[in-house]
Scaffold this motif. Structure first.
Motif, PDB file in Angstrom:
ATOM      1  N   LYS A 108     -53.065 -42.985 -24.752  1.00 16.17           N
ATOM      2  CA  LYS A 108     -54.103 -42.138 -25.337  1.00 16.17           C
ATOM      3  C   LYS A 108     -54.023 -42.168 -26.862  1.00 16.17           C
ATOM      4  O   LYS A 108     -55.036 -42.294 -27.539  1.00 16.17           O
ATOM      5  CB  LYS A 108     -53.987 -40.712 -24.818  1.00 16.17           C
ATOM      6  CG  LYS A 108     -55.113 -39.826 -25.284  1.00 16.17           C
ATOM      7  CD  LYS A 108     -55.079 -38.468 -24.644  1.00 16.17           C
ATOM      8  CE  LYS A 108     -56.280 -37.676 -25.122  1.00 16.17           C
ATOM      9  NZ  LYS A 108     -56.363 -36.379 -24.486  1.00 16.17           N
ATOM     10  N   ARG A 109     -52.807 -42.076 -27.404  1.00 17.66           N
ATOM     11  CA  ARG A 109     -52.641 -42.109 -28.866  1.00 17.66           C
ATOM     12  C   ARG A 109     -53.089 -43.455 -29.433  1.00 17.66           C
ATOM     13  O   ARG A 109     -53.733 -43.525 -30.474  1.00 17.66           O
ATOM     14  CB  ARG A 109     -51.202 -41.818 -29.241  1.00 17.66           C
ATOM     15  CG  ARG A 109     -50.836 -40.378 -29.071  1.00 17.66           C
ATOM     16  CD  ARG A 109     -49.469 -40.084 -29.625  1.00 17.66           C
ATOM     17  NE  ARG A 109     -49.170 -38.676 -29.437  1.00 17.66           N
ATOM     18  CZ  ARG A 109     -48.039 -38.224 -28.942  1.00 17.66           C
ATOM     19  NH1 ARG A 109     -47.083 -39.056 -28.607  1.00 17.66           N
ATOM     20  NH2 ARG A 109     -47.847 -36.927 -28.799  1.00 17.66           N
ATOM     21  N   GLY A 110     -52.717 -44.526 -28.749  1.00 20.89           N
ATOM     22  CA  GLY A 110     -53.130 -45.854 -29.197  1.00 20.89           C
ATOM     23  C   GLY A 110     -54.637 -46.020 -29.187  1.00 20.89           C
ATOM     24  O   GLY A 110     -55.223 -46.588 -30.117  1.00 20.89           O
ATOM     25  N   SER A 111     -55.283 -45.502 -28.145  1.00 19.64           N
ATOM     26  CA  SER A 111     -56.741 -45.615 -28.086  1.00 19.64           C
ATOM     27  C   SER A 111     -57.408 -44.763 -29.155  1.00 19.64           C
ATOM     28  O   SER A 111     -58.451 -45.133 -29.692  1.00 19.64           O
ATOM     29  CB  SER A 111     -57.268 -45.270 -26.692  1.00 19.64           C
ATOM     30  OG  SER A 111     -57.127 -43.904 -26.426  1.00 19.64           O
ATOM     31  N   ILE A 112     -56.788 -43.644 -29.520  1.00 12.67           N
ATOM     32  CA  ILE A 112     -57.320 -42.815 -30.610  1.00 12.67           C
ATOM     33  C   ILE A 112     -57.228 -43.574 -31.932  1.00 12.67           C
ATOM     34  O   ILE A 112     -58.178 -43.600 -32.718  1.00 12.67           O
ATOM     35  CB  ILE A 112     -56.589 -41.456 -30.685  1.00 12.67           C
ATOM     36  CG1 ILE A 112     -56.983 -40.592 -29.489  1.00 12.67           C
ATOM     37  CG2 ILE A 112     -56.881 -40.742 -32.006  1.00 12.67           C
ATOM     38  CD1 ILE A 112     -56.146 -39.330 -29.324  1.00 12.67           C
ATOM     39  N   VAL A 113     -56.093 -44.214 -32.173  1.00 13.11           N
ATOM     40  CA  VAL A 113     -55.922 -44.982 -33.417  1.00 13.11           C
ATOM     41  C   VAL A 113     -56.918 -46.141 -33.472  1.00 13.11           C
ATOM     42  O   VAL A 113     -57.545 -46.389 -34.504  1.00 13.11           O
ATOM     43  CB  VAL A 113     -54.467 -45.493 -33.567  1.00 13.11           C
ATOM     44  CG1 VAL A 113     -54.321 -46.417 -34.747  1.00 13.11           C
ATOM     45  CG2 VAL A 113     -53.502 -44.313 -33.703  1.00 13.11           C
TER      46      VAL A 113
END
Length: 152
Positions: free
Chosen positions: A3-8
């Motif tokens: 999820k964090r990677g997709s946000i970045v």
């Protein structure tokens, strides 16, 4: 981490979209010459010495590149927000190669104009590397295999 990677990576998309949209508006709506002239550190005298055809060609290439950049951002957005977030390996590899290729080419392109936009390239590349890096482990980690006693 996915999820964090997709946000970045979504932030990468948004920045890419906004920059391209601003440049398109600058050239098309405001009828200004391509900002590449200032990015490449052309002096006012050098710009004045360019022929109208040369400036028109630069404006045309600016419009073509930035319209592709807007569409690229729009197309990668759902791939990131839907497919990558769902853990699809194919979406991960597509983004690795496609955005990676664009980032590498951005540095090559910038080198022709004295690395005039290196700041943008570095920020965008950092977002890409961090986003892909955060997504890599959950997608590429080996799946645990349960021992099935009936298989023996």
């Amino acid at each position: 981490m996915l999820k964090r990677g997709s946000i970045v990576l979504s932030i990468w998309c948004i920045i890419n979209f906004i920059l391209a949209f601003i440049i398109l508006s600058y050239v098309i709506v405001l009828k200004k010459d391509s900002p590449i002239l200032q990015v490449a550190s052309f002096s006012e005298a050098e710009i004045a010495s360019l022929s109208a055809k040369t400036i028109a060609a630069l404006n045309a290439l600016t419009i073509l590149y930035n319209s592709c950049s807007v569409v690229f951002s729009v197309l990668t957005w759902p791939l990131i927000r839907k497919n990558l977030l769902a853990g699809q390996t194919s979406a991960f590899w597509m983004l690795v190669f496609v955005i990676g290729f664009v980032e590498v080419m951005a540095f090559f392109a910038s080198s022709y104009i004295g690395n005039g936009r290196w700041q943008v390239n570095v920020v965008q590349s950092m977002l890409y590397v961090v986003g892909i890096g955060l997504c890599a482990y959950p997608i590429l980690k080996p799946r645990s295999q349960l021992h099935d006693p009936t298989a023996e």
